[in-house]
Design a protein around this motif. Sequence first.
Motif: not given
Length: 390
Positions: A26-30
């Motif tokens: 989630l950190s990488r995508e968002l």
Amino acid sequence: MPALYPEGFKRKAIHRYEKGESIKDLSRELNIAQSSLYHWSKLYCLVQTPQRTYTPKEFDAISRRLEKLEHEMEIIQATGYLEEIPLQRKLKTLEQMYRTEDTPYSVHELCEALGVARGTFYNHIFRRADRSEREKEQEELMIKVQQIFDDSQQRFGAEKIRTVLAQNGVRVSAKRISAIMQELDLRSVRSDAKKHYKKRQQYAKCNLLERKFTAERPNQIWVSDITYFRINDYWVYLCIILDLYARRIVGYRVSRNASTNLVTATFRNAYQERNKPKNLTFHSDRGKQYTSGAFMQLLQTNGIKQSFSATGRPHDNAVAETFFATFKKEEAYRREYTSEQSFRKSVEQYIRFYNEVRPHQTLKYQTPQAFEEKYYASFIENGCSNSAME
């Protein structure tokens, strides 16, 4: 300046985390710091329990409340106050809560709260049920014995009454009937009737108090009386025993019958709970319950002096009369009783209030319990023995 994200955006991100996506992905995508996502998870992750689902805020509040309650219980346990409460009082309190309609507490919770073993509590309940059944049977038999005795114009003794009962299908021993007759003070025609009559009349039927309603110590002088109250279409009778020293009610009992059994049962319970005090004087009016052979013999057997009001002089027993007047004014006349049970509960609650909460003018506005405890505390401070307190 840190980025500000909408509330809805945060919740959707954490919802995906709850569905199984990792914080790292989630950190990488968002393009959001992992630390922010962990912080949001603490704010928005729901906490599931078998009963319901909590928000983190709700769960934190409950956790803080639980910690506070645990500390309070630790304090109560550390004081040792629960251990000082008599077991019988704990059992009575637990029974009241257990029998309350729609009680939210289980037996396990009730017993654990007051430190009472569940087996002890269940034994108390079952014994009460058995005792109530025996008392009901005994009362019915007493009524039948009284009726047969009256029908014979006070002539039949235990054996003849047993025969009449047997003819009506009631099998009971003459010994039990004899005990009931003694309890009710029923005396059939007998050769030594005159002798027994004179003996009763001769027994110290004098007023040892002479309206001096004071005592130097607890369990020195008890006064007693009976009053009545109408509920629906029947009467109930209340017998009380009051310790003159602290004006404390040390015994009471409610019954539908104003029999000698009412007085003897009240006295026996009080005498037992007060550890069978010595050098005791018992004062009452000259009602048939107090002048019965059974009750007078009970007092004589225990070495208790008996004192009587003069005939037709209610002020000779003014303290007991005053208590009844106060009870009716402050409690009974303010209630609508629907049953004997509701009256019993009202009496129990009021006497607890009278003993433990209500200040008494005669005691310089101390409660009876506090006044009595002050007396015993003075002996403890002075290092006196228990025998000196009797």
